[in-house]
Design an enzyme around this catalytic site. Structure first.
Site, mmCIF file in Angstrom:
data_model
loop_
_atom_site.group_PDB
_atom_site.id
_atom_site.type_symbol
_atom_site.label_atom_id
_atom_site.label_comp_id
_atom_site.label_asym_id
_atom_site.label_seq_id
_atom_site.Cartn_x
_atom_site.Cartn_y
_atom_site.Cartn_z
ATOM 1 N N TYR A 91 0.794 -1.231 0.000
ATOM 2 C CA TYR A 91 0.000 0.000 0.000
ATOM 3 C C TYR A 91 0.827 1.282 0.000
ATOM 4 O O TYR A 91 0.272 2.374 -0.036
ATOM 5 C CB TYR A 91 -0.939 -0.004 1.212
ATOM 6 C CG TYR A 91 -1.944 -1.138 1.165
ATOM 7 C CD1 TYR A 91 -2.874 -1.216 0.140
ATOM 8 C CD2 TYR A 91 -1.949 -2.138 2.144
ATOM 9 C CE1 TYR A 91 -3.788 -2.255 0.082
ATOM 10 C CE2 TYR A 91 -2.858 -3.184 2.091
ATOM 11 C CZ TYR A 91 -3.775 -3.234 1.062
ATOM 12 O OH TYR A 91 -4.679 -4.268 0.999
ATOM 13 N N ASN A 111 -12.503 4.676 -1.777
ATOM 14 C CA ASN A 111 -11.787 3.406 -1.590
ATOM 15 C C ASN A 111 -12.481 2.653 -0.460
ATOM 16 O O ASN A 111 -12.264 2.945 0.716
ATOM 17 C CB ASN A 111 -10.320 3.651 -1.230
ATOM 18 C CG ASN A 111 -9.547 2.340 -1.109
ATOM 19 O OD1 ASN A 111 -10.137 1.259 -1.113
ATOM 20 N ND2 ASN A 111 -8.229 2.431 -1.005
ATOM 21 N N HIS A 141 -15.422 -5.951 -1.624
ATOM 22 C CA HIS A 141 -15.651 -7.323 -2.075
ATOM 23 C C HIS A 141 -16.856 -7.988 -1.402
ATOM 24 O O HIS A 141 -17.178 -9.126 -1.712
ATOM 25 C CB HIS A 141 -14.380 -8.151 -1.801
ATOM 26 C CG HIS A 141 -13.116 -7.402 -2.123
ATOM 27 N ND1 HIS A 141 -12.810 -6.989 -3.398
ATOM 28 C CD2 HIS A 141 -12.103 -6.930 -1.334
ATOM 29 C CE1 HIS A 141 -11.651 -6.332 -3.390
ATOM 30 N NE2 HIS A 141 -11.207 -6.281 -2.146
ATOM 31 N N ASP A 164 -25.733 -0.400 -2.788
ATOM 32 C CA ASP A 164 -27.063 0.209 -2.833
ATOM 33 C C ASP A 164 -26.997 1.693 -2.494
ATOM 34 O O ASP A 164 -27.729 2.503 -3.083
ATOM 35 C CB ASP A 164 -28.003 -0.509 -1.853
ATOM 36 C CG ASP A 164 -28.394 -1.903 -2.328
ATOM 37 O OD1 ASP A 164 -28.133 -2.219 -3.517
ATOM 38 O OD2 ASP A 164 -28.941 -2.670 -1.527
ATOM 39 N N HIS A 172 -8.465 2.042 -5.751
ATOM 40 C CA HIS A 172 -7.671 1.143 -4.904
ATOM 41 C C HIS A 172 -6.196 1.464 -5.066
ATOM 42 O O HIS A 172 -5.729 1.701 -6.192
ATOM 43 C CB HIS A 172 -7.911 -0.322 -5.285
ATOM 44 C CG HIS A 172 -9.345 -0.705 -5.168
ATOM 45 N ND1 HIS A 172 -9.939 -0.991 -3.956
ATOM 46 C CD2 HIS A 172 -10.322 -0.784 -6.102
ATOM 47 C CE1 HIS A 172 -11.226 -1.264 -4.161
ATOM 48 N NE2 HIS A 172 -11.487 -1.145 -5.448
ATOM 49 N N LEU A 173 -5.479 1.444 -3.954
ATOM 50 C CA LEU A 173 -4.033 1.660 -4.000
ATOM 51 C C LEU A 173 -3.340 0.521 -4.742
ATOM 52 O O LEU A 173 -2.480 0.733 -5.593
ATOM 53 C CB LEU A 173 -3.486 1.742 -2.570
ATOM 54 C CG LEU A 173 -3.929 2.960 -1.760
ATOM 55 C CD1 LEU A 173 -4.076 2.597 -0.291
ATOM 56 C CD2 LEU A 173 -2.950 4.092 -1.933
ATOM 57 N N ARG A 210 -10.262 -10.734 -4.209
ATOM 58 C CA ARG A 210 -10.191 -9.278 -4.446
ATOM 59 C C ARG A 210 -10.555 -8.907 -5.885
ATOM 60 O O ARG A 210 -10.645 -7.729 -6.224
ATOM 61 C CB ARG A 210 -8.794 -8.749 -4.123
ATOM 62 C CG ARG A 210 -8.426 -8.858 -2.654
ATOM 63 C CD ARG A 210 -7.106 -8.182 -2.358
ATOM 64 N NE ARG A 210 -6.484 -8.754 -1.180
ATOM 65 C CZ ARG A 210 -6.762 -8.406 0.075
ATOM 66 N NH1 ARG A 210 -7.645 -7.448 0.319
ATOM 67 N NH2 ARG A 210 -6.170 -9.001 1.097
HETATM 68 C C1 DQA Z 1 -7.692 -1.883 -1.178
HETATM 69 C C2 DQA Z 1 -7.763 -3.313 -1.734
HETATM 70 C C3 DQA Z 1 -8.695 -4.170 -0.894
HETATM 71 O O1 DQA Z 1 -8.742 -5.486 -1.413
HETATM 72 C C4 DQA Z 1 -8.212 -4.228 0.536
HETATM 73 O O2 DQA Z 1 -9.128 -4.963 1.332
HETATM 74 C C5 DQA Z 1 -7.974 -2.881 1.116
HETATM 75 C C6 DQA Z 1 -7.320 -1.875 0.301
HETATM 76 C C7 DQA Z 1 -6.637 -1.032 -1.922
HETATM 77 O O3 DQA Z 1 -6.681 0.185 -1.774
HETATM 78 O O4 DQA Z 1 -5.770 -1.571 -2.617
HETATM 79 O O5 DQA Z 1 -8.221 -2.636 2.289
HETATM 80 O O6 DQA Z 1 -8.955 -1.267 -1.355
#
Ligand code: DQA
Length: 145
Positions: A23, A74, A80, A87, A100-101, A111
């Site tokens: 991350y 995010n 998931h 909704d 997503h990072l 994921r």
């Molecule tokens: C995330 C990816 C997700 O799968 C994970 O649960 C996260 C971070 C990302 O920013 O890459 O908490 O959303």
């Protein structure tokens, strides 16, 4: 000036120390400042919020109807699993960009599924903190200058 909600889901408060190889090493505050600065340069006001709680994220999305023109979101692990967040995004009727990072498609199979992508304007994944910046640029385009 257009206003943007930058919304972060669970565990993202730990950025900086949480799995930095996945991350990155920036803290959430450092990312927020970068996006707020980029927003200012682009003529967009960016308000930031993080919660580890699904209901609080839903409340933030509902509240965004009253003041925001768009949302960069995010949802962390809720991406998931959460029908309720999906909704909420459908319900509010303002553009949401999923961010997503990490590159979720280069990771575990669970994921690869996002319950929210279909109700978002688009999705950016895999560019570290720049994913948020790209999300901001996408919203700027969507909202017009
Ligand atoms: C995330 C990816 C997700 O799968 C994970 O649960 C996260 C971070 C990302 O920013 O890459 O908490 O959303």
């Amino acid at each position: 000036m257009k206003s943007i909600l930058l919304l972060h889901g669970p565990n993202l408060n730990l950025l900086g120390t949480r799995e930095p190889a996945v991350y990155g090493s920036l803290t959430l505050d450092e990312i927020n400042v970068r996006i707020q600065t980029a927003g200012k340069e682009a003529g967009l006001e960016v308000r930031c919020l993080q919660s580890n709680h699904e209901g609080a994220l839903i409340d933030a999305l509902h509240d965004a109807r009253n003041w925001a023109d768009g949302v960069i979101f995010n949802p962390g692990g809720y991406t998931h699993t959460s029908v309720a967040l999906r909704d909420a995004i459908s319900a509010i009727g303002i553009p949401v960009v999923e961010v997503h990072l990490s590159n979720v498609y280069a990771r575990e199979e669970f994921r690869h599924t996002s319950l929210i992508s279909a109700v978002c304007k688009g999705k950016i994944s895999g560019f570290g903190w720049h994913s948020y910046w790209l999300g901001l640029m996408a919203l700027k385009e969507i909202l017009g200058d």
